[in-house]
Design a protein around this motif. Sequence first.
Motif, PDB file in Angstrom:
ATOM      1  N   SER A  87       0.853  -1.201   0.000  1.00  0.00           N
ATOM      2  CA  SER A  87       0.000   0.000   0.000  1.00  0.00           C
ATOM      3  C   SER A  87       0.876   1.234   0.000  1.00  0.00           C
ATOM      4  O   SER A  87       1.023   1.921   1.011  1.00  0.00           O
ATOM      5  N   ILE A  88       1.478   1.492  -1.130  1.00  0.00           N
ATOM      6  CA  ILE A  88       2.379   2.641  -1.271  1.00  0.00           C
ATOM      7  C   ILE A  88       1.727   3.613  -2.251  1.00  0.00           C
ATOM      8  O   ILE A  88       1.348   3.220  -3.356  1.00  0.00           O
ATOM      9  N   PRO A  89       1.567   4.875  -1.847  1.00  0.00           N
ATOM     10  CA  PRO A  89       0.938   5.850  -2.752  1.00  0.00           C
ATOM     11  C   PRO A  89       1.692   5.947  -4.073  1.00  0.00           C
ATOM     12  O   PRO A  89       2.914   6.018  -4.092  1.00  0.00           O
ATOM     13  N   GLU A  90       0.954   5.933  -5.144  1.00  0.00           N
ATOM     14  CA  GLU A  90       1.551   6.031  -6.477  1.00  0.00           C
ATOM     15  C   GLU A  90       1.636   7.476  -6.955  1.00  0.00           C
ATOM     16  O   GLU A  90       2.481   7.815  -7.769  1.00  0.00           O
ATOM     17  N   SER A  91       0.744   8.327  -6.475  1.00  0.00           N
ATOM     18  CA  SER A  91       0.687   9.713  -6.937  1.00  0.00           C
ATOM     19  C   SER A  91       1.861  10.518  -6.395  1.00  0.00           C
ATOM     20  O   SER A  91       2.228  10.400  -5.227  1.00  0.00           O
ATOM     21  N   ARG A  92       2.425  11.324  -7.260  1.00  0.00           N
ATOM     22  CA  ARG A  92       3.497  12.237  -6.856  1.00  0.00           C
ATOM     23  C   ARG A  92       3.065  13.687  -7.077  1.00  0.00           C
ATOM     24  O   ARG A  92       3.880  14.590  -7.132  1.00  0.00           O
ATOM     25  N   THR A  93       1.745  13.881  -7.196  1.00  0.00           N
ATOM     26  CA  THR A  93       1.185  15.192  -7.474  1.00  0.00           C
ATOM     27  C   THR A  93       1.075  16.016  -6.198  1.00  0.00           C
ATOM     28  O   THR A  93       0.571  15.548  -5.187  1.00  0.00           O
ATOM     29  N   LEU A  94       1.555  17.249  -6.260  1.00  0.00           N
ATOM     30  CA  LEU A  94       1.395  18.184  -5.155  1.00  0.00           C
ATOM     31  C   LEU A  94       0.144  19.007  -5.441  1.00  0.00           C
ATOM     32  O   LEU A  94       0.193  19.966  -6.208  1.00  0.00           O
ATOM     33  N   ASP A  95      -0.972  18.613  -4.833  1.00  0.00           N
ATOM     34  CA  ASP A  95      -2.217  19.333  -5.064  1.00  0.00           C
ATOM     35  C   ASP A  95      -2.603  20.151  -3.834  1.00  0.00           C
ATOM     36  O   ASP A  95      -1.939  20.103  -2.798  1.00  0.00           O
ATOM     37  N   ARG A  96      -3.664  20.905  -3.969  1.00  0.00           N
ATOM     38  CA  ARG A  96      -4.103  21.809  -2.901  1.00  0.00           C
ATOM     39  C   ARG A  96      -4.423  21.066  -1.587  1.00  0.00           C
ATOM     40  O   ARG A  96      -3.963  21.483  -0.535  1.00  0.00           O
ATOM     41  N   PRO A  97      -5.204  19.970  -1.623  1.00  0.00           N
ATOM     42  CA  PRO A  97      -5.481  19.271  -0.368  1.00  0.00           C
ATOM     43  C   PRO A  97      -4.222  18.768   0.336  1.00  0.00           C
ATOM     44  O   PRO A  97      -4.109  18.839   1.556  1.00  0.00           O
ATOM     45  N   LEU A  98      -3.250  18.281  -0.429  1.00  0.00           N
ATOM     46  CA  LEU A  98      -2.001  17.808   0.172  1.00  0.00           C
ATOM     47  C   LEU A  98      -1.246  18.958   0.823  1.00  0.00           C
ATOM     48  O   LEU A  98      -0.785  18.843   1.972  1.00  0.00           O
ATOM     49  N   LEU A  99      -1.118  20.072   0.124  1.00  0.00           N
ATOM     50  CA  LEU A  99      -0.388  21.213   0.657  1.00  0.00           C
ATOM     51  C   LEU A  99      -1.090  21.818   1.879  1.00  0.00           C
ATOM     52  O   LEU A  99      -0.432  22.172   2.866  1.00  0.00           O
ATOM     53  N   LEU A 100      -2.417  21.928   1.817  1.00  0.00           N
ATOM     54  CA  LEU A 100      -3.165  22.448   2.974  1.00  0.00           C
ATOM     55  C   LEU A 100      -3.051  21.506   4.172  1.00  0.00           C
ATOM     56  O   LEU A 100      -2.869  21.948   5.308  1.00  0.00           O
ATOM     57  N   GLY A 101      -3.161  20.207   3.920  1.00  0.00           N
ATOM     58  CA  GLY A 101      -3.023  19.231   4.999  1.00  0.00           C
ATOM     59  C   GLY A 101      -1.640  19.267   5.625  1.00  0.00           C
ATOM     60  O   GLY A 101      -1.489  19.219   6.847  1.00  0.00           O
ATOM     61  N   ALA A 102      -0.606  19.380   4.789  1.00  0.00           N
ATOM     62  CA  ALA A 102       0.765  19.460   5.299  1.00  0.00           C
ATOM     63  C   ALA A 102       0.967  20.729   6.119  1.00  0.00           C
ATOM     64  O   ALA A 102       1.610  20.706   7.180  1.00  0.00           O
ATOM     65  N   ALA A 103       0.412  21.838   5.658  1.00  0.00           N
ATOM     66  CA  ALA A 103       0.531  23.094   6.393  1.00  0.00           C
ATOM     67  C   ALA A 103      -0.195  23.005   7.740  1.00  0.00           C
ATOM     68  O   ALA A 103       0.342  23.435   8.767  1.00  0.00           O
ATOM     69  N   MET A 104      -1.400  22.441   7.726  1.00  0.00           N
ATOM     70  CA  MET A 104      -2.152  22.290   8.986  1.00  0.00           C
ATOM     71  C   MET A 104      -1.404  21.376   9.954  1.00  0.00           C
ATOM     72  O   MET A 104      -1.333  21.649  11.157  1.00  0.00           O
ATOM     73  N   PHE A 105      -0.848  20.286   9.436  1.00  0.00           N
ATOM     74  CA  PHE A 105      -0.071  19.375  10.274  1.00  0.00           C
ATOM     75  C   PHE A 105       1.115  20.103  10.892  1.00  0.00           C
ATOM     76  O   PHE A 105       1.356  20.018  12.099  1.00  0.00           O
ATOM     77  N   GLY A 106       1.870  20.820  10.061  1.00  0.00           N
ATOM     78  CA  GLY A 106       3.055  21.524  10.556  1.00  0.00           C
ATOM     79  C   GLY A 106       2.731  22.601  11.571  1.00  0.00           C
ATOM     80  O   GLY A 106       3.415  22.737  12.586  1.00  0.00           O
ATOM     81  N   ILE A 107       1.676  23.352  11.326  1.00  0.00           N
ATOM     82  CA  ILE A 107       1.275  24.402  12.272  1.00  0.00           C
ATOM     83  C   ILE A 107       0.852  23.778  13.599  1.00  0.00           C
ATOM     84  O   ILE A 107       1.282  24.210  14.673  1.00  0.00           O
ATOM     85  N   GLY A 108       0.023  22.739  13.524  1.00  0.00           N
ATOM     86  CA  GLY A 108      -0.413  22.064  14.751  1.00  0.00           C
ATOM     87  C   GLY A 108       0.738  21.438  15.501  1.00  0.00           C
ATOM     88  O   GLY A 108       0.826  21.527  16.725  1.00  0.00           O
ATOM     89  N   TRP A 109       1.657  20.835  14.772  1.00  0.00           N
ATOM     90  CA  TRP A 109       2.824  20.202  15.384  1.00  0.00           C
ATOM     91  C   TRP A 109       3.681  21.242  16.096  1.00  0.00           C
ATOM     92  O   TRP A 109       4.137  21.028  17.214  1.00  0.00           O
ATOM     93  N   GLY A 110       3.880  22.367  15.444  1.00  0.00           N
ATOM     94  CA  GLY A 110       4.678  23.429  16.047  1.00  0.00           C
ATOM     95  C   GLY A 110       4.011  24.066  17.258  1.00  0.00           C
ATOM     96  O   GLY A 110       4.671  24.434  18.221  1.00  0.00           O
TER      97      GLY A 110
END
Length: 146
Positions: A74-97
């Motif tokens: 179960s390894i993600p095949e997509s390498r696309t940087l889309d809006r949901p991925l970027l928003l999710g990563a930003a939310m994760f990083g902000i919350g983590w910090g």
Amino acid sequence: MRNLFPGLIVGVIFGAGLALSDMVNPARVQAFLDVAGAWDPTLMFVMGAALVPSAIAYLIRRRMTRPLLGDRFSIPESRTLDRPLLLGAAMFGIGWGLVGFCPGPALAGLVFGAWQPWLFVMAMLAGMALHHLYTAPRSVILKHEG
């Protein structure tokens, strides 16, 4: 059911590693992010050490046709940087910090009896439920339109 025991063993080893490296301590994570103050490089070494077994596992996986205890990888095949991925990563990083927890250390921290990991995990589960409620109707609508 046959995959439950190996997963449990791996989870316990992972949690023990997080506890041993003190990554269940949000102050340790926040000190790593405080590059202008009392910076603590410990997290950098923990993440760097995690790259070694991960890289070895990916090299071994390339030679395998299927996992030992599963039907497929179960390894993600997509390498696309889309809006949901970027928003999710930003939310994760902000919350983590802000709070110093991410899911793994928060789950491992539940066994120590402090209230902060419990609050984080409850908030994380609530966020997952909200995300499911938000995306499930949209995916049903998109399937009917397609």
